[in-house]
Motif scaffolding. Sequence first.
Motif, PDB file in Angstrom:
ATOM      1  N   LEU A  74       0.834  -1.196   0.000  1.00 52.34           N
ATOM      2  CA  LEU A  74       0.000   0.000   0.000  1.00 52.34           C
ATOM      3  C   LEU A  74       0.873   1.253   0.000  1.00 52.34           C
ATOM      4  N   ALA A  75       0.420   2.280  -0.712  1.00 52.58           N
ATOM      5  CA  ALA A  75       1.096   3.580  -0.728  1.00 52.58           C
ATOM      6  C   ALA A  75       0.322   4.498   0.210  1.00 52.58           C
ATOM      7  N   ILE A  76       1.027   5.098   1.160  1.00 53.09           N
ATOM      8  CA  ILE A  76       0.379   5.937   2.155  1.00 53.09           C
ATOM      9  C   ILE A  76       1.052   7.300   2.165  1.00 53.09           C
ATOM     10  N   GLY A  77       0.258   8.347   2.170  1.00 57.18           N
ATOM     11  CA  GLY A  77       0.789   9.703   2.205  1.00 57.18           C
ATOM     12  C   GLY A  77      -0.288  10.677   2.621  1.00 57.18           C
ATOM     13  N   TRP A  78       0.100  11.922   2.744  1.00 58.74           N
ATOM     14  CA  TRP A  78      -0.863  12.965   3.073  1.00 58.74           C
ATOM     15  C   TRP A  78      -1.701  13.300   1.857  1.00 58.74           C
ATOM     16  N   ARG A  79      -2.956  13.601   2.073  1.00 56.58           N
ATOM     17  CA  ARG A  79      -3.794  14.110   0.993  1.00 56.58           C
ATOM     18  C   ARG A  79      -3.222  15.462   0.599  1.00 56.58           C
ATOM     19  N   THR A  80      -2.962  15.635  -0.681  1.00 54.02           N
ATOM     20  CA  THR A  80      -2.342  16.876  -1.126  1.00 54.02           C
ATOM     21  C   THR A  80      -3.410  17.850  -1.571  1.00 54.02           C
ATOM     22  N   GLY A  81      -3.058  19.113  -1.505  1.00 53.01           N
ATOM     23  CA  GLY A  81      -3.987  20.161  -1.910  1.00 53.01           C
ATOM     24  C   GLY A  81      -3.216  21.437  -2.094  1.00 53.01           C
ATOM     25  N   THR A  82      -3.834  22.523  -1.759  1.00 50.93           N
ATOM     26  CA  THR A  82      -3.184  23.815  -1.914  1.00 50.93           C
ATOM     27  C   THR A  82      -2.082  23.977  -0.884  1.00 50.93           C
ATOM     28  N   ALA A  83      -1.115  24.828  -1.183  1.00 50.00           N
ATOM     29  CA  ALA A  83      -0.003  25.072  -0.263  1.00 50.00           C
ATOM     30  C   ALA A  83      -0.552  25.581   1.062  1.00 50.00           C
TER      31      ALA A  83
END
Length: 189
Positions: A74-83
């Motif tokens: 599984l790949a796990i990371g933070w949900r990305t969005g605006t800076a």
Amino acid sequence: MQRSLIRHLPLVLLAATVLAVPALAQTPVAGTTTDLAAIDTAVAEFTGRAIGLPGGAAQPVDRRLRLARCAAPLAIGWRTGTAGERRDTVLVRCPDAGGWRLYVPLASAPPAANAPDATPVVQRGEAVTIAMIGDGFSVEQGGEALDPGPVGGWIRVRSAAAPGTGPAARSEAMRARIVRPGLVEVPVE
């Protein structure tokens, strides 16, 4: 009558098969779905916090989900969005072709301080190595700890300014997990 039934047997078997396939598709076969408890464990390891604790998953993954089994880790990371967006959701995804994505919300209050019984191994203002870790890559750079913390704790860090750029070129603070004294990591997608 018996001869008529034998003559139509292939057609009867075909009809029975067509009717049975949708019923089988609704019942997952053992070993064909992802273990949801493993997702809970992976999110807890990623955030460094247990389910329900501030900074950890708000609640366990819904046990009614039937996610296809993932051949790759599984790949796990933070949900990305605006800076500057708060890191309040973890993205868990299956990197297989046609894989799935699952967004896991974190408990609302960010941790105000590290656990009182945990001995800080990084102090505020200390020089640290910041490792940016992603799928298939790792990049390291020098930085500064903006908070103290124990191994496994999350702190704010800032990368060091490039030589000759002066103090005005300071980078934005980011959250990193302490791996060991002097080393922190920032998971990226």
